[in-house]
Motif scaffolding. Sequence first.
Motif, PDB file in Angstrom:
ATOM      1  N   ASN A   1       0.843  -1.189   0.000  1.00 24.03           N
ATOM      2  CA  ASN A   1       0.000   0.000   0.000  1.00 24.03           C
ATOM      3  C   ASN A   1       0.885   1.249   0.000  1.00 24.03           C
ATOM      4  OD1 ASN A   1      -2.010   1.925   0.416  1.00 24.03           O
ATOM      5  ND2 ASN A   1      -2.393   1.350   2.525  1.00 24.03           N
ATOM      6  N   ALA A   2       1.927   1.249   0.834  1.00 21.20           N
ATOM      7  CA  ALA A   2       2.863   2.380   0.862  1.00 21.20           C
ATOM      8  C   ALA A   2       3.539   2.557  -0.496  1.00 21.20           C
ATOM      9  CB  ALA A   2       3.907   2.173   1.957  1.00 21.20           C
ATOM     10  N   LEU A   3       3.949   1.458  -1.112  1.00 16.19           N
ATOM     11  CA  LEU A   3       4.592   1.547  -2.429  1.00 16.19           C
ATOM     12  C   LEU A   3       3.692   2.248  -3.442  1.00 16.19           C
ATOM     13  CD1 LEU A   3       6.237  -1.987  -2.882  1.00 16.19           C
ATOM     14  CD2 LEU A   3       7.303   0.126  -2.100  1.00 16.19           C
TER      15      LEU A   3
ATOM     16  N   HIS B   1      -8.712  -2.259   2.669  1.00 19.09           N
ATOM     17  CA  HIS B   1      -7.906  -1.182   2.084  1.00 19.09           C
ATOM     18  C   HIS B   1      -6.551  -1.656   1.572  1.00 19.09           C
ATOM     19  CE1 HIS B   1      -6.717   3.049   1.614  1.00 19.09           C
ATOM     20  NE2 HIS B   1      -5.531   2.673   2.087  1.00 19.09           N
ATOM     21  N   ALA B   2      -5.691  -2.142   2.466  1.00 18.95           N
ATOM     22  CA  ALA B   2      -4.319  -2.478   2.070  1.00 18.95           C
ATOM     23  C   ALA B   2      -4.295  -3.619   1.055  1.00 18.95           C
ATOM     24  CB  ALA B   2      -3.493  -2.848   3.303  1.00 18.95           C
ATOM     25  N   GLU B   3      -5.134  -4.613   1.257  1.00 16.12           N
ATOM     26  CA  GLU B   3      -5.172  -5.759   0.338  1.00 16.12           C
ATOM     27  C   GLU B   3      -5.601  -5.332  -1.059  1.00 16.12           C
ATOM     28  OE1 GLU B   3      -6.376  -5.612   3.340  1.00 16.12           O
ATOM     29  OE2 GLU B   3      -6.002  -7.454   4.484  1.00 16.12           O
ATOM     30  N   THR B   4      -6.537  -4.397  -1.123  1.00 15.34           N
ATOM     31  CA  THR B   4      -7.004  -3.906  -2.422  1.00 15.34           C
ATOM     32  C   THR B   4      -5.889  -3.157  -3.146  1.00 15.34           C
ATOM     33  OG1 THR B   4      -9.269  -3.743  -1.592  1.00 15.34           O
ATOM     34  CG2 THR B   4      -8.744  -2.484  -3.568  1.00 15.34           C
ATOM     35  N   HIS B   5      -5.185  -2.291  -2.435  1.00 15.65           N
ATOM     36  CA  HIS B   5      -4.041  -1.597  -3.033  1.00 15.65           C
ATOM     37  C   HIS B   5      -3.015  -2.602  -3.556  1.00 15.65           C
ATOM     38  CE1 HIS B   5      -4.391   2.777  -2.302  1.00 15.65           C
ATOM     39  NE2 HIS B   5      -5.218   2.419  -1.341  1.00 15.65           N
ATOM     40  N   THR B   6      -2.779  -3.651  -2.782  1.00 17.30           N
ATOM     41  CA  THR B   6      -1.777  -4.651  -3.152  1.00 17.30           C
ATOM     42  C   THR B   6      -2.130  -5.339  -4.452  1.00 17.30           C
ATOM     43  OG1 THR B   6      -1.185  -5.031  -0.835  1.00 17.30           O
ATOM     44  CG2 THR B   6      -0.652  -6.781  -2.390  1.00 17.30           C
ATOM     45  N   VAL B   7      -3.399  -5.716  -4.606  1.00 17.90           N
ATOM     46  CA  VAL B   7      -3.824  -6.423  -5.815  1.00 17.90           C
ATOM     47  C   VAL B   7      -3.846  -5.492  -7.019  1.00 17.90           C
ATOM     48  CG1 VAL B   7      -5.754  -7.604  -6.927  1.00 17.90           C
ATOM     49  CG2 VAL B   7      -5.154  -8.172  -4.571  1.00 17.90           C
ATOM     50  N   VAL B   8      -4.337  -4.284  -6.852  1.00 21.91           N
ATOM     51  CA  VAL B   8      -4.577  -3.386  -7.987  1.00 21.91           C
ATOM     52  C   VAL B   8      -3.291  -2.767  -8.535  1.00 21.91           C
ATOM     53  CG1 VAL B   8      -5.657  -1.182  -8.665  1.00 21.91           C
ATOM     54  CG2 VAL B   8      -6.954  -2.865  -7.330  1.00 21.91           C
ATOM     55  N   LEU B   9      -2.317  -2.492  -7.674  1.00 19.59           N
ATOM     56  CA  LEU B   9      -1.147  -1.701  -8.073  1.00 19.59           C
ATOM     57  C   LEU B   9      -0.452  -2.193  -9.344  1.00 19.59           C
ATOM     58  CD1 LEU B   9       0.801   0.617  -7.555  1.00 19.59           C
ATOM     59  CD2 LEU B   9       2.051  -0.870  -5.977  1.00 19.59           C
TER      60      LEU B   9
ATOM     61  N   ASP C   1       4.969 -10.095  -8.337  1.00 16.55           N
ATOM     62  CA  ASP C   1       5.755 -11.230  -7.853  1.00 16.55           C
ATOM     63  C   ASP C   1       6.132 -11.050  -6.389  1.00 16.55           C
ATOM     64  OD1 ASP C   1       5.577 -12.362 -10.337  1.00 16.55           O
ATOM     65  OD2 ASP C   1       7.623 -11.873 -10.953  1.00 16.55           O
ATOM     66  N   LEU C   2       6.468  -9.812  -6.009  1.00  9.64           N
ATOM     67  CA  LEU C   2       6.825  -9.540  -4.616  1.00  9.64           C
ATOM     68  C   LEU C   2       5.662  -9.872  -3.690  1.00  9.64           C
ATOM     69  CD1 LEU C   2       8.730  -8.260  -2.462  1.00  9.64           C
ATOM     70  CD2 LEU C   2       7.620  -6.061  -2.986  1.00  9.64           C
ATOM     71  N   SER C   3       4.484  -9.395  -4.020  1.00  6.47           N
ATOM     72  CA  SER C   3       3.336  -9.616  -3.140  1.00  6.47           C
ATOM     73  C   SER C   3       2.933 -11.083  -3.101  1.00  6.47           C
ATOM     74  CB  SER C   3       2.151  -8.753  -3.584  1.00  6.47           C
ATOM     75  OG  SER C   3       1.701  -9.117  -4.875  1.00  6.47           O
ATOM     76  N   VAL C   4       2.930 -11.733  -4.248  1.00  5.16           N
ATOM     77  CA  VAL C   4       2.531 -13.144  -4.292  1.00  5.16           C
ATOM     78  C   VAL C   4       3.546 -14.018  -3.563  1.00  5.16           C
ATOM     79  CG1 VAL C   4       2.183 -15.116  -5.834  1.00  5.16           C
ATOM     80  CG2 VAL C   4       1.143 -12.906  -6.380  1.00  5.16           C
ATOM     81  N   ARG C   5       4.827 -13.709  -3.757  1.00 10.79           N
ATOM     82  CA  ARG C   5       5.881 -14.479  -3.091  1.00 10.79           C
ATOM     83  C   ARG C   5       5.771 -14.397  -1.573  1.00 10.79           C
ATOM     84  NH1 ARG C   5       9.858 -11.915  -5.104  1.00 10.79           N
ATOM     85  NH2 ARG C   5      10.880 -10.936  -3.327  1.00 10.79           N
TER      86      ARG C   5
END
Length: 359
Positions: free
Chosen positions: A174-176, A257-265, A298-302
């Motif tokens: 989310n920060a990224l 919130h954070a999970e949505t940002h992670t998937v969408v980015l 890849d970062l988030s999935v890993r």
Amino acid sequence: MTFSADFAYETRPVRVVFRPGASVTAVPEEAQRLRLRRLLVVCGSRGEATARAVAGALGDACVGLHAEARMHVPVEVADRAVAVARAAGADGCVAVGGGSAVGLGKAIALRTGLPLIAVPTTYAGSEMTPVWGLTEHKVKRTGRDPVVQPRSVVYDPELTLTLPVPLSVTSGINALAHAVEALYAPDTSPLVSLMAEEGVRAVAEALPRLAAEPDDLDARGRALYGAWLCGTCLGATTMGLHHKVCHVLGGTFGLPHAETHTVVLPYALAYNAPAVPQALAALCRALDTEDAPRALRDLSVRLGAPRSLAELGFKEGDLMLAAEQVTGEPYPNPRPVTAEGVLGVLRAACEGQEPTVSL
């Protein structure tokens, strides 16, 4: 860049204290520095134990603990918190927790003008911005007002040691997102670009370390430092497609919130990539990759983060409604925002496809 460029950069009065253990020692010091004697501490249910420790450190200067912060700051939750602050005769507010707690503190500041001290326990970054958000009738409204910018921010890496790894990962990504969009914002600047690239590098390097060793205080501190930089970028620039998509998915469809940002980015970045070669180059340097959208996914999935919006409860039947809302109001974005383009971003994110850059 060349210095024939045209840009502006505005700084706002905020003091940052960054050190382990600072939540107990620095918060009373900051309150005293701001001459605040009647502070309401606000938090969510998950962060109540930490908030009680902060309240205890404030001693007689704490006039109450309000543990009702909720994701996306529903307007009725903000109304109750404002009423509590007024009834207590508070002359200031301390928000302890993640984006929801800081968001509630900002809502109080917006309505009352009370100065805010923020004690972040996640990597959300909203503590470094004058941006507020309120959700009413399933629509999330956001705005900017200097009054909601925290006057002091106390970063204590020790507070993030108990943040579960899954939430640490999604909060960090989310920060990224803040830094990614700041790199191609219409009001970016050389200083913002430097902070954004360094923020992405710091968070992306820290997340695998803290996922492997959750008690690694150095990794936790580096992630918090990166989140500070990313949040500062968010506060200094205008956000585009990615943040608009996430506000719609959170406010209207209740996605986390954070999970949505992670998937969408990765998908929002892949959509904008053809229009932002310099931003893409900076991200590739920070992530040590030749394909920034794929590297982010890849970062988030890993690290075990959700792969798709479907995993978060988003339904394929809601794609059209979401796309209509995302394209309903104009906002700055480096690539034209079209209904077809947004639908493609949402569908790819819903299904968890590999992000691909297309012209």
